[in-house]
Write a protein that holds these residues in place. Structure first.
Motif, mmCIF file in Angstrom:
data_model
loop_
_atom_site.group_PDB
_atom_site.id
_atom_site.type_symbol
_atom_site.label_atom_id
_atom_site.label_comp_id
_atom_site.label_asym_id
_atom_site.label_seq_id
_atom_site.Cartn_x
_atom_site.Cartn_y
_atom_site.Cartn_z
ATOM 1 N N ASN A 89 37.161 36.299 49.095
ATOM 2 C CA ASN A 89 38.649 35.567 49.325
ATOM 3 C C ASN A 89 38.987 36.993 50.214
ATOM 4 O OD1 ASN A 89 40.137 33.593 48.526
ATOM 5 N ND2 ASN A 89 39.171 33.453 46.964
ATOM 6 N N GLY A 90 37.919 38.151 50.418
ATOM 7 C CA GLY A 90 38.409 39.011 50.900
ATOM 8 C C GLY A 90 38.777 40.396 50.271
ATOM 9 N N LEU A 91 39.429 39.927 49.186
ATOM 10 C CA LEU A 91 39.753 40.902 48.363
ATOM 11 C C LEU A 91 38.930 42.195 47.333
ATOM 12 C CD1 LEU A 91 43.065 38.470 47.715
ATOM 13 C CD2 LEU A 91 43.076 40.460 48.945
ATOM 14 N N SER A 92 38.253 42.536 47.506
ATOM 15 C CA SER A 92 37.391 43.513 47.519
ATOM 16 C C SER A 92 37.707 44.794 47.013
ATOM 17 C CB SER A 92 35.725 43.085 47.415
ATOM 18 O OG SER A 92 35.217 41.822 47.213
ATOM 19 N N ASP A 93 38.610 45.196 47.767
ATOM 20 C CA ASP A 93 39.063 46.845 47.939
ATOM 21 C C ASP A 93 40.245 46.855 47.423
ATOM 22 O OD1 ASP A 93 40.390 44.405 49.952
ATOM 23 O OD2 ASP A 93 40.977 46.437 51.038
ATOM 24 N N LYS A 94 41.150 45.398 46.903
ATOM 25 C CA LYS A 94 41.588 45.500 46.266
ATOM 26 C C LYS A 94 42.068 45.039 44.404
ATOM 27 C CE LYS A 94 45.512 45.374 50.111
ATOM 28 N NZ LYS A 94 46.372 44.467 50.321
ATOM 29 N N PHE A 95 40.609 44.688 43.872
ATOM 30 C CA PHE A 95 40.665 43.889 43.382
ATOM 31 C C PHE A 95 39.638 44.378 42.288
ATOM 32 C CE2 PHE A 95 39.778 39.764 40.466
ATOM 33 C CZ PHE A 95 40.360 40.207 39.298
ATOM 34 N N THR A 96 39.283 45.375 41.610
ATOM 35 C CA THR A 96 38.444 45.739 40.589
ATOM 36 C C THR A 96 38.152 44.930 39.530
ATOM 37 O OG1 THR A 96 39.068 48.400 41.838
ATOM 38 C CG2 THR A 96 37.653 48.392 40.086
ATOM 39 N N VAL A 97 37.135 44.599 39.709
ATOM 40 C CA VAL A 97 36.925 43.709 38.114
ATOM 41 C C VAL A 97 36.158 44.925 37.201
ATOM 42 C CG1 VAL A 97 36.548 41.762 37.175
ATOM 43 C CG2 VAL A 97 37.025 41.280 39.387
ATOM 44 N N ILE A 98 36.415 44.889 35.874
ATOM 45 C CA ILE A 98 35.577 46.136 35.038
ATOM 46 C C ILE A 98 34.864 44.345 34.426
ATOM 47 C CG2 ILE A 98 36.039 47.272 33.818
ATOM 48 C CD1 ILE A 98 38.586 48.733 35.544
ATOM 49 N N ASN A 99 33.895 45.121 33.572
ATOM 50 C CA ASN A 99 33.142 44.075 32.471
ATOM 51 C C ASN A 99 32.775 45.240 31.374
ATOM 52 O OD1 ASN A 99 29.081 42.677 32.176
ATOM 53 N ND2 ASN A 99 31.375 41.956 31.974
ATOM 54 N N LYS A 100 33.798 44.994 30.570
ATOM 55 C CA LYS A 100 33.999 45.601 29.344
ATOM 56 C C LYS A 100 35.254 45.006 28.115
ATOM 57 C CE LYS A 100 35.476 50.375 28.613
ATOM 58 N NZ LYS A 100 35.907 51.735 29.382
ATOM 59 N N ASP A 101 35.066 45.236 27.318
ATOM 60 C CA ASP A 101 36.219 45.011 26.340
ATOM 61 C C ASP A 101 37.355 44.776 26.532
ATOM 62 O OD1 ASP A 101 37.116 44.130 23.586
ATOM 63 O OD2 ASP A 101 35.751 43.415 22.753
ATOM 64 N N LEU A 102 38.305 44.790 26.487
ATOM 65 C CA LEU A 102 39.905 45.385 26.835
ATOM 66 C C LEU A 102 40.189 46.340 25.147
ATOM 67 C CD1 LEU A 102 41.846 43.688 25.396
ATOM 68 C CD2 LEU A 102 41.427 41.944 26.280
ATOM 69 N N ARG A 103 39.380 45.846 24.357
ATOM 70 C CA ARG A 103 39.805 46.866 23.003
ATOM 71 C C ARG A 103 39.018 48.070 22.985
ATOM 72 N NH1 ARG A 103 37.994 42.295 18.993
ATOM 73 N NH2 ARG A 103 36.086 41.921 20.809
ATOM 74 N N ASP A 104 38.120 48.571 24.071
ATOM 75 C CA ASP A 104 37.716 49.720 24.561
ATOM 76 C C ASP A 104 38.337 50.124 25.768
ATOM 77 O OD1 ASP A 104 35.875 49.317 22.586
ATOM 78 O OD2 ASP A 104 34.703 47.998 23.411
ATOM 79 N N ALA A 105 39.335 49.374 26.637
ATOM 80 C CA ALA A 105 39.564 49.535 28.487
ATOM 81 C C ALA A 105 40.437 51.365 27.689
ATOM 82 C CB ALA A 105 40.649 49.404 28.532
#
Length: 248
Positions: A89-105
């Protein structure tokens, strides 16, 4: 972009193209209602906890409810789909997806404290209900990768003082959520109950809370999805659906 046999592409609201895994939970009313519940803050930075396919964040960006979203997703396969949806959808520059457990964020993941956090967390405790053979569906429905207090604790870590947390949840877990919010200095400020029609109890609720906020809760008018005795949307729900907003 190559689409796997286990996947499909759907065209959804705001003309977004959405890759979904056929064996995972698909885009539903609860996700869209949460995206509509978010206020329009074009310059804000947000965080989604448990992004799934990324649909809520993508709608929020498309409707200019924020400038940038960081999303945490612990499941590798689902994380990859969210990344591909951002690209599609052409939104890679605005949507940063992080492969991580939210408990470690931490705020290091998001470049500092953010303006708001939102989530459509699993509704069921890990030990309740029938488990599905599919691990992705289990994690979407049950608290496998964090209980509701973990979601609230993560929001507290990432929010600036006065920042907001938004969630959609199930009425039978209302007390659990309120307790988790207050335990993490997130003061509930507004709650909206969602009903199928005027003669059924609520099936969902939406809630907003403020980090460090003073006590004082507004119970908003209920939302009825269908006209009584029909499968036709009410005018009230149609306005929300068409405008992606709860504002009149």
């Amino acid at each position: 972009m190559e689409i796997k046999n286990s996947e499909r592409i759907n065209i959804i609201n705001e003309n977004l193209r959405l890759i979904e895994n056929k064996d995972s939970l698909t885009f539903g009313t609860d996700a869209y209602l949460l995206s509509a519940y978010l206020p329009k803050r074009a310059k804000a930075t947000g965080v989604e906890l448990g992004v799934g396919s990324g649909v809520i964040s993508l709608i929020a960006l498309t409707k200019e409810k924020c400038h940038h979203v960081y999303g945490f997703e612990v499941q590798n396969e689902i994380y990859t789909i969210a990344k591909r949806n951002a690209e599609l959808n052409g939104l890679s520059d605005k949507f940063t997806v992080i492969n991580k457990d939210l408990r470690d964020a931490t705020v290091c993941d998001t470049g500092g404290e953010v303006d708001f956090v939102f989530s459509n967390p699993p509704y069921m405790k890990a030990t309740s209900g029938k488990l599905n053979e599919n691990e992705n569906k289990n994690a979407s429905r049950h608290e496998i990768f964090g209980e509701i207090n973990d979601f609230c604790a993560c929001a507290k870590k990432l929010l600036r003082h006065g920042g907001n947390f938004y969630a959609v949840y199930r009425p039978d877990r209302l007390i659990d959520l309120i307790y988790a919010l207050r335990s993490n200095n997130l003061e509930p400020k507004k709650i909206t109950f969602i009903h199928a029609n005027s003669y059924t109890p609520p099936s969902l609720f939406l809630i907003s809370a403020k980090l460090g906020g003073k006590s004082g809760l507004i119970v908003d008018k209920p939302i009825y999805i269908y006209k009584d005795g029909t499968t036709e949307y009410t005018e009230q729900f149609n306005r929300i659906y068409e405008n992606c907003s709860f504002e009149e």
